[in-house]
Design an enzyme around this catalytic site. Structure first.
Site, PDB file in Angstrom:
ATOM      1  CG  ASN A 210     -13.592   6.825 -41.075  1.00 30.65           C
ATOM      2  OD1 ASN A 210     -13.837   7.928 -41.563  1.00 30.65           O
ATOM      3  ND2 ASN A 210     -12.629   6.029 -41.552  1.00 30.65           N
ATOM      4  CG  ASP A 279      -6.160   2.137 -37.823  1.00 25.29           C
ATOM      5  OD1 ASP A 279      -5.371   2.634 -38.650  1.00 25.29           O
ATOM      6  OD2 ASP A 279      -6.606   2.772 -36.846  1.00 25.29           O
ATOM      7  CE  LYS A 289     -29.276  -8.857 -46.143  1.00 17.66           C
ATOM      8  NZ  LYS A 289     -30.677  -8.413 -46.334  1.00 17.66           N
ATOM      9  CG  PHE A 323      -4.509  15.602 -40.583  1.00 13.18           C
ATOM     10  CD1 PHE A 323      -5.515  16.446 -40.140  1.00 13.18           C
ATOM     11  CD2 PHE A 323      -3.663  16.052 -41.586  1.00 13.18           C
ATOM     12  CE1 PHE A 323      -5.673  17.709 -40.682  1.00 13.18           C
ATOM     13  CE2 PHE A 323      -3.806  17.306 -42.142  1.00 13.18           C
ATOM     14  CZ  PHE A 323      -4.827  18.145 -41.691  1.00 13.18           C
ATOM     15  CE  LYS A 337      -0.958   9.126 -37.453  1.00 16.53           C
ATOM     16  NZ  LYS A 337      -2.420   9.386 -37.636  1.00 16.53           N
ATOM     17  CE  LYS A 341       1.713   5.467 -37.736  1.00 15.26           C
ATOM     18  NZ  LYS A 341       0.329   5.252 -38.199  1.00 15.26           N
TER      19      LYS A 341
END
Length: 401
Positions: A210, A279, A289, A323, A337, A341
């Site tokens: 990311n 995730d 490959k 975060f 969240k 959590k």
């Protein structure tokens, strides 16, 4: 905490503001500090070493090769002796040396050898201070953990009026004492911080990742050390320098980060999970490959272990901060969240807003605690955002006592 009994090295470099360093020496001594002065060659063109010797009542160091005690290496001995180092005035030349690791005189050599906190009071012409090279050096030094006492604005010796005047000695002493007090904020507290992206293997050539740069997490780690914490930074791949004084654990995949975090978690007081962890990951990574197979390719993905969810479930005494990087309804999703959590607080940002993305040096966030306390932090440097987050965490820890 004050300066009484502190061993202070005062580094004086070559600018007209060196005369103020004489008054600063006197103020430090009056505050109870034991002061040793190191002067550059250029500083001696403005003030003599004898002046500082009389004011500090200690020998003044001017030459790397002048070993006053044969059994000791002077710059190493002074570096180890210091509780803190003050650079006043700090010229553009000295800042450039420090930012680039140059050690070619007694002062710069001692600075590279010391692990003591360094307080920098710049002084120079207004245009020199604003020069891009000087600003780059200041940013580098801030990232390296140096703390700054900003120059004042006013009439300069060169005739210009603007920013660049050495701050007054009384102010320098006051700021240092305030910073020393801040260094006790997280005294004996262990803080675990996660940062950066993860890489999830597709084949020996490719991986999923990311846009996280790790800058926010690294900034929090840097500031936490300055506030006196014992910091562990668990980081995915990030092209960043590890802040001084931080225990660094490098990981690559979400599974690696899960294992490292769970191992360190039981002994932590505060956990700030700023990393952007995948995730999902390929369910069956290829050992060879992957070759082209027509127009479309389908890869089966599986969920990774939810680190933050697990931390919330296992939480005992830890203060847990998450975060949430969102693109729509940031406050709504962030608060969901926080509750789901079992977090103590969450830092929410809308990454679509200018200046609040992953790779920049600024951020704009909202801090929300489980008690409902909501604080909007305006667009500012990630270092300043990190300071504000940690100040709020410290306040909530104090209120919980």
């Amino acid at each position: 905490m004050n300066l009484r009994g502190k061993k202070v090295v005062l580094g004086v470099s070559g600018g007209i503001a060196a005369y103020k360093a004489c008054a600063l020496t006197s103020k430090l001594v009056q505050a109870g500090a034991n002061v040793t002065v190191i002067m550059t060659d250029s500083a001696q063109e403005f003030v003599t070493p004898l002046t500082f010797q009389a004011l500090s009542r200690n020998p003044v160091y001017t030459d790397t090769f002048d070993e006053k005690i044969p059994e000791q290496i002077a710059h190493i001995d002074v570096a180890d002796w210091a509780d803190l180092i003050v650079l006043a005035p700090a010229t553009a030349n000295l800042l450039g040396k420090l930012a680039n690791g140059i050690a070619d005189d007694m002062l710069s050599t001692t600075l590279l050898a010391s692990e003591a906190p360094v307080y920098v009071a710049p002084a120079m012409n207004v245009h020199m201070y604003a020069h891009p090279a000087v600003q780059r050096n200041l940013l580098q030094l801030e990232q390296d953990g140096y703390q700054f006492i900003e120059p004042g604005e006013g009439y300069l010796a060169c005739g210009y009026v603007g920013k660049g005047r050495l701050e007054e000695p009384e102010t320098i002493v006051r700021v240092i004492e305030e910073q020393l007090n801040k260094r006790t904020t997280f005294h004996k507290k262990r803080i675990l911080i996660t940062a950066g992206p993860t890489k999830e293997k597709v084949d020996p050539v490719r991986y999923f990742t990311n846009h996280s740069s790790g800058k926010m997490g690294y900034a929090i780690a840097r500031q936490a050390v300055q506030l006196g914490a014992e910091v562990t930074l668990i980081s995915g791949p990030a092209n960043l320098e590890v802040p001084a004084g931080v225990k660094h654990i490098s990981v690559e995949s979400a599974a690696d980060m899960y294992d490292a975090v769970m191992e360190a978690y039981p002994n932590q007081d505060v956990v700030i999970k700023a990393a952007a962890v995948a995730d999902y990951r390929p369910k069956h990574p290829f050992n060879e490959k992957l070759k082209k197979q027509g127009d479309n390719l389908v890869l089966e993905l599986e969920r990774t272990k939810d680190i933050l969810q697990t931390l919330g479930e296992k939480k005992k005494h830890q203060f847990l901060v998450g975060f949430a990087a969102e693109t729509t309804k940031p406050l709504e999703y962030g608060k969901q969240k926080l509750e789901k959590k079992r977090l103590d607080a969450i830092v929410i940002n809308n990454i679509t807003e200018a200046g609040a993305g992953f790779s920049g040096d600024t951020n704009k966030v909202t801090y929300v605690s489980k008690s409902g306390n909501t604080i909007d932090l305006p667009l500012q440097s990630k270092n300043d955002v990190a300071k504000a987050i940690l100040q709020q965490v410290a306040k909530e820890l104090k209120d919980d006592r």
